[in-house]
Design an enzyme around this catalytic site. Structure first.
Site, PDB file in Angstrom:
ATOM      1  N   TYR A 161      -4.771   5.664  -2.688  1.00  0.00           N
ATOM      2  CA  TYR A 161      -4.629   7.007  -2.120  1.00  0.00           C
ATOM      3  C   TYR A 161      -4.656   8.125  -3.170  1.00  0.00           C
ATOM      4  O   TYR A 161      -4.780   9.293  -2.796  1.00  0.00           O
ATOM      5  CB  TYR A 161      -3.322   7.102  -1.314  1.00  0.00           C
ATOM      6  CG  TYR A 161      -3.482   6.632   0.111  1.00  0.00           C
ATOM      7  CD1 TYR A 161      -3.740   5.293   0.393  1.00  0.00           C
ATOM      8  CD2 TYR A 161      -3.376   7.515   1.178  1.00  0.00           C
ATOM      9  CE1 TYR A 161      -3.892   4.853   1.705  1.00  0.00           C
ATOM     10  CE2 TYR A 161      -3.530   7.084   2.487  1.00  0.00           C
ATOM     11  CZ  TYR A 161      -3.786   5.748   2.742  1.00  0.00           C
ATOM     12  OH  TYR A 161      -3.947   5.336   4.038  1.00  0.00           O
ATOM     13  N   LYS A 212      -2.434  -8.827  -2.138  1.00  0.00           N
ATOM     14  CA  LYS A 212      -3.630  -9.673  -2.167  1.00  0.00           C
ATOM     15  C   LYS A 212      -3.778 -10.125  -3.614  1.00  0.00           C
ATOM     16  O   LYS A 212      -4.756  -9.814  -4.299  1.00  0.00           O
ATOM     17  CB  LYS A 212      -4.837  -8.838  -1.674  1.00  0.00           C
ATOM     18  CG  LYS A 212      -6.118  -9.601  -1.482  1.00  0.00           C
ATOM     19  CD  LYS A 212      -6.128 -10.541  -0.289  1.00  0.00           C
ATOM     20  CE  LYS A 212      -7.425 -11.322  -0.250  1.00  0.00           C
ATOM     21  NZ  LYS A 212      -7.438 -12.353   0.818  1.00  0.00           N
ATOM     22  N   ASP A 245      -4.007 -10.575   4.462  1.00  0.00           N
ATOM     23  CA  ASP A 245      -4.795 -11.094   5.587  1.00  0.00           C
ATOM     24  C   ASP A 245      -3.959 -12.060   6.424  1.00  0.00           C
ATOM     25  O   ASP A 245      -3.967 -12.005   7.652  1.00  0.00           O
ATOM     26  CB  ASP A 245      -6.121 -11.719   5.115  1.00  0.00           C
ATOM     27  CG  ASP A 245      -5.970 -12.637   3.908  1.00  0.00           C
ATOM     28  OD1 ASP A 245      -4.872 -12.707   3.320  1.00  0.00           O
ATOM     29  OD2 ASP A 245      -6.975 -13.288   3.542  1.00  0.00           O
ATOM     30  N   ASP A 269      -0.648   1.151   5.134  1.00  0.00           N
ATOM     31  CA  ASP A 269      -1.266   1.994   6.169  1.00  0.00           C
ATOM     32  C   ASP A 269      -1.843   1.122   7.272  1.00  0.00           C
ATOM     33  O   ASP A 269      -1.595   1.335   8.458  1.00  0.00           O
ATOM     34  CB  ASP A 269      -2.359   2.864   5.536  1.00  0.00           C
ATOM     35  CG  ASP A 269      -3.081   3.677   6.583  1.00  0.00           C
ATOM     36  OD1 ASP A 269      -2.399   4.309   7.411  1.00  0.00           O
ATOM     37  OD2 ASP A 269      -4.333   3.661   6.612  1.00  0.00           O
ATOM     38  N   ASP A 273      -0.294   0.174  11.463  1.00  0.00           N
ATOM     39  CA  ASP A 273      -0.969   0.359  12.750  1.00  0.00           C
ATOM     40  C   ASP A 273      -0.865  -0.925  13.568  1.00  0.00           C
ATOM     41  O   ASP A 273      -0.608  -0.897  14.773  1.00  0.00           O
ATOM     42  CB  ASP A 273      -2.447   0.746  12.561  1.00  0.00           C
ATOM     43  CG  ASP A 273      -2.650   2.256  12.547  1.00  0.00           C
ATOM     44  OD1 ASP A 273      -1.695   2.982  12.202  1.00  0.00           O
ATOM     45  OD2 ASP A 273      -3.766   2.714  12.878  1.00  0.00           O
TER      46      ASP A 273
HETATM   47  C1  IPM Z   1      -0.708   7.498   8.303  1.00  0.00           C
HETATM   48  C2  IPM Z   1      -2.043   8.125   8.426  1.00  0.00           C
HETATM   49  C3  IPM Z   1      -2.394   8.827   7.119  1.00  0.00           C
HETATM   50  C4  IPM Z   1      -2.437   7.754   6.047  1.00  0.00           C
HETATM   51  C5  IPM Z   1      -3.687   9.619   7.129  1.00  0.00           C
HETATM   52  C6  IPM Z   1      -3.749  10.605   8.276  1.00  0.00           C
HETATM   53  C7  IPM Z   1      -3.937  10.299   5.805  1.00  0.00           C
HETATM   54  O1  IPM Z   1      -3.001   7.203   8.791  1.00  0.00           O
HETATM   55  O2  IPM Z   1       0.285   8.223   8.050  1.00  0.00           O
HETATM   56  O3  IPM Z   1      -0.602   6.268   8.452  1.00  0.00           O
HETATM   57  O4  IPM Z   1      -3.480   7.130   5.820  1.00  0.00           O
HETATM   58  O5  IPM Z   1      -1.414   7.544   5.408  1.00  0.00           O
HETATM   59 MN    MN Z   2      -2.209   5.229   9.154  1.00  0.00          MN
END
Ligand code: IPM
Ligand code: MN
Length: 367
Positions: A161, A212, A245, A269, A273
């Site tokens: 990042y 990883k 993974d 990140d 999700d």
């Molecule tokens: C999150 C989001 C951010 C990230 C983006 C919007 C920059 O996906 O907070 O998880 O990648 O950290």
């Molecule tokens: Mn995210």
């Protein structure tokens, strides 16, 4: 340490205690020198559904009786389109003066990718040294019958990042693009240490490193050594290692194995999700960007995006924003109020954005 007293409270709102000791700086303590101090919160509603869900989060925080004093900041993609402001040093310095930042969501389809993400979100994470991204996951994964309860601690200021790299001969057949991953011993270790300190306070006392290391041998080696050295200082905390993974499979098939996970910025990140998807959906996924050293405000935001397709329809679930506000209260030493919010969210009210906010606020207020 400040000796502080409670008074001027309405009975039944905060309870009555003779006195308390606040271990935090004045900036994060609501009761200072006998005076009721409201927590000063910077509100960045942002774009799309951001302002709608943030309004519900503020409503619920107020329903707890915790005093907050909010200041709105008009930032995000829409603001950028209007006058070019993303996050100037002047505004960033104003934000430094607050106890916490509550953010809805930023990003709008009319702004090319990266501008708001890097210029606003990542700038806050980096410049305010919000080096821990804490994302709790409580829920029952599809196909399971018992709930899991784990927390991902994502390193939030380094890794891929940081924007190391660049492009040469752009648009030609000879184009070269590199994007490095920066891992400092200091940055990795402080994040891992936070994960262990957190795990030591939890019932299961377990930390899994996710990386990883079999392919990213340079960064992986640094992470593994830092992890082993910190782990040696926490003999009461159990440990494990999973490749990222494999962790994706376990999130779906065996999420109960996890207590605290610590991982790098990009893995964190992606994994979070997936964590949201197996824990009731991204509409419930809360997130805290923490500066545990408390050299400035921490920032609290739902994990979801600005969802411009449903803006104004009342379809946005404000629960992730409300649970992020509960994480904010925890960090402001108001975890009893945070617990009440989590309990109210656990009743999973349905309806429109405002219906859900009202239902949670009513439970929190004891109505
Ligand atoms: C999150 C989001 C951010 C990230 C983006 C919007 C920059 O996906 O907070 O998880 O990648 O950290
Ligand atoms: Mn995210």
């Amino acid at each position: 340490m400040f000796k502080v007293g409670y008074f001027g409270l309405e009975p039944g709102i905060c309870g009555v205690r003779e006195e308390m000791f606040c271990h935090e700086e004045k900036a994060t303590c609501a009761f200072y020198d006998g005076l009721l101090m409201a927590h000063r919160i910077a509100l960045i509603g942002g774009d799309g559904i951001g302002p709608e869900v943030t309004a519900e989060a503020v409503k619920v925080v107020r329903a707890t009786g915790v005093a907050i004093d909010t200041t709105d900041f008009d930032l995000g993609g829409m603001r950028y389109l209007r006058d070019g402001e993303i996050l100037s040093d002047d505004v960033l310095n104003q934000l430094r003066g607050f106890d916490a930042i509550l953010l809805g969501a930023v990003g709008t389809p009319d702004v090319p990718p990266g501008i708001i993400e890097r210029g606003l979100l990542l700038k806050m994470r980096f410049d305010l040294d919000l080096y821990v991204n804490q994302r709790p996951f409580v829920g029952t994964a599809p196909g399971h019958v018992t709930p899991h309860d784990f927390i991902v601690i994502r390193e939030n200021t380094e890794g891929p990042y940081v924007g190391e790299g660049g492009v040469l001969r752009r648009g030609t057949p000879y184009e070269i693009a590199t994007q490095g991953s920066v891992n400092t011993r200091h940055g990795v270790e402080r994040c891992i240490r936070y994960a262990f300190e957190l795990a030591a306070k939890r019932e299961r006392k377990h930390v899994t490193l996710v990386h990883k290391t079999n392919v990213l041998t340079f960064a992986g080696d640094l992470w593994q050594r830092a992890f082993n050295e910190v782990a040696a200082q926490f003999p009461q905390v159990g440990t494990a290692y999973n490749h990222v993974d494999a962790a994706c499979i376990y999130f779906v098939e065996d999420p109960h194995r996890y207590d605290v996970i610590v991982t790098d910025n990009l893995f964190g990140d992606i994994l979070t999700d997936l964590g949201g998807a197996v824990s009731g959906g991204i509409g419930l996924a809360s997130s805290a960007n923490l500066n545990p050293a408390r050299t400035g405000p921490s920032m609290f935001e739902p994990s979801h995006g600005s969802a411009p397709d449903i803006v104004g329809t009342g379809k946005a679930n404000p629960t992730a924003a409300i649970l992020s506000a509960a994480l904010m209260l925890d960090f402001l030493n108001e975890s009893a109020a945070g617990d009440r919010i989590r309990a109210a969210c656990g009743t999973a009210p349905t309806g429109s954005t405002v219906d859900i906010g009202n239902a949670i606020a009513a439970i929190v207020a004891g109505k």
